[in-house]
Design an enzyme around this catalytic site. Structure first.
Site, PDB file in Angstrom:
ATOM      1  N   HIS A 136       0.823  -1.228   0.000  1.00  0.00           N
ATOM      2  CA  HIS A 136       0.000   0.000   0.000  1.00  0.00           C
ATOM      3  C   HIS A 136       0.853   1.272   0.000  1.00  0.00           C
ATOM      4  CE1 HIS A 136      -3.670  -2.235   0.484  1.00  0.00           C
ATOM      5  NE2 HIS A 136      -3.329  -2.727   1.661  1.00  0.00           N
ATOM      6  N   ASP A 171      -2.714 -10.854  -2.323  1.00  0.00           N
ATOM      7  CA  ASP A 171      -3.269 -10.323  -1.079  1.00  0.00           C
ATOM      8  C   ASP A 171      -4.727  -9.924  -1.323  1.00  0.00           C
ATOM      9  OD1 ASP A 171      -2.103  -8.870   1.685  1.00  0.00           O
ATOM     10  OD2 ASP A 171      -3.839  -7.825   0.841  1.00  0.00           O
TER      11      ASP A 171
HETATM   12 ZN    ZN Z   1      -4.065  -7.288   2.734  1.00  0.00          ZN
END
Ligand code: ZN
Length: 355
Positions: A136, A171
């Site tokens: 992220h 993910d």
């Molecule tokens: Zn994650």
């Protein structure tokens, strides 16, 4: 193409547990990105009983130049200063402590160490077992528990050597940071399967890369409840043709295990057996042994994390160690078809604009 059973019996692991302040300051406050995660991961590696085939590589700190390939210098200088002043909350769910800057630099350098070891060995599969996670983190922002983008730092090292890198991100969350860093880079293909709609909000099928790199971003959003068969279908029907065309020389994986059905943070319905299947499928995209490394991202249910690490790495070594059967029958088959159409439509429009 190389499939799992003919792979190799060496796993290269590098490990960052955490700094002392992390243990003392955050182990008891209930943050999901916690030191026990890596202990569970290493139990999962231990369950493989690899003996001498397990090679542990000492990580080094990623240099400023290595970080600057994917992050703004002003960003990481400010992050470092913030940590040395004691740290605190960077956003609603991302924190830093005094030790976080040092630990994050080691986590980013760990991927570089694993890549180097694989290049020397020309065999084996790498596993970068570190925290904090990275996918992220964008060029100028910490987010979603991530400070530095570990897989991006490793990818940029490889592309600096002339390699073409495929990043597969399984993910449960979209890796918005990784996507944005390589948006305009024709030498990096970013493929993500993720729950949708969901945090962080990006990852629509029409996000296909910048004009200089059209088609090198492949987003495969999936509905809550989707099972492993749907994830595999999305990868095979939409991503695999694009990957074949891209022709990667290396494959790196953002291996989060929070798409497991037991994970408390998300709602996909995968089992540890599904991660074994995903590992085999992903390995088939690598051109030869020694060109595949998994980077730990999310995964917050400790037993699921442990068993998923065992089954996915085990599958790459040709062992049947999955404690759970692969899953099927969940929703999303129609979504996969619609996603494919939406992506192709976006590519047609973008190509028209670009001409
Ligand atoms: Zn994650």
């Amino acid at each position: 193409m190389v499939s799992g059973p003919s792979w190799t019996a060496t796993v290269v692991v590098t490990l960052i547990i955490n700094g002392p302040t992390d243990d003392a300051g955050h182990e008891d406050v209930g943050h999901p990105e916690r030191p026990e995660r890596l202990r569970a991961v290493m139990r999962g590696v231990g369950d493989l009983h690899l003996g001498d085939d397990l090679v542990t590589v000492a990580p080094h700190i990623a240099s400023r130049a290595e970080l600057a390939r994917v992050h703004d210098v002003a960003y990481f200088d400010e992050l470092g200063a913030y940590c040395y002043e004691g740290g605190g909350d960077l956003d609603a769910d991302t924190y830093a402590t005094y030790d976080s800057w040092s630990v994050a630099q080691y986590a980013a350098g760990a991927g570089l160490a694993v890549i180097k070891e694989l290049q020397i060995r020309k065999s084996g599969v790498g596993f970068v077992a570190v925290r904090p996670p990275g996918h992220h983190a964008s060029r100028g922002r910490a987010m979603g528990f991530c400070l530095l983008n570990n897989i991006a730092v490793a990818t940029a090292e490889l592309t600096s050597q002339g390699e073409r890198v495929l990043i597969v991100d399984w993910d449960v969350h979209h890796g918005n940071g990784t996507q944005s860093i390589f948006w305009d880079d024709p030498n990096v293909m970013y493929v993500s399967t993720h729950q949708w709609p969901f945090y962080p909000g990006s990852g629509a099928p029409y996000e296909i890369g910048g004009l200089g790199a059209l088609g090198t971003t492949v987003n495969l959003p999936l509905p809550a409840g989707a099972t492993g068969d749907v994830v595999r279908q999305a990868l095979l029907e939409t991503a695999a043709p694009a990957i074949d065309e891209f022709d990667p020389t290396w494959v790196l994986v953002s291996a989060g295990f929070d798409a497991h059905r037991a994970d408390p943070m998300a709602d996909l319905a995968l089992s540890s057996g599904d991660f074994a299947e995903l590992a085999i499928l992903t390995a088939s995209f690598a051109p030869q042994p020694g060109r595949l490394a998994l980077f730990l991202e999310g995964g917050y249910e400790l037993d699921a994390l442990q068993s998923s690490v065992t089954s996915s790495l085990g599958a790459l070594l040709g062992a049947q160690l999955a404690s759970e059967e692969p899953t099927s029958g969940g929703p999303g088959t129609e979504v996969v078809a619609n996603v494919k159409e939406a992506r192709l439509a976006a590519l047609r429009v973008a190509n028209d604009v670009g001409q």
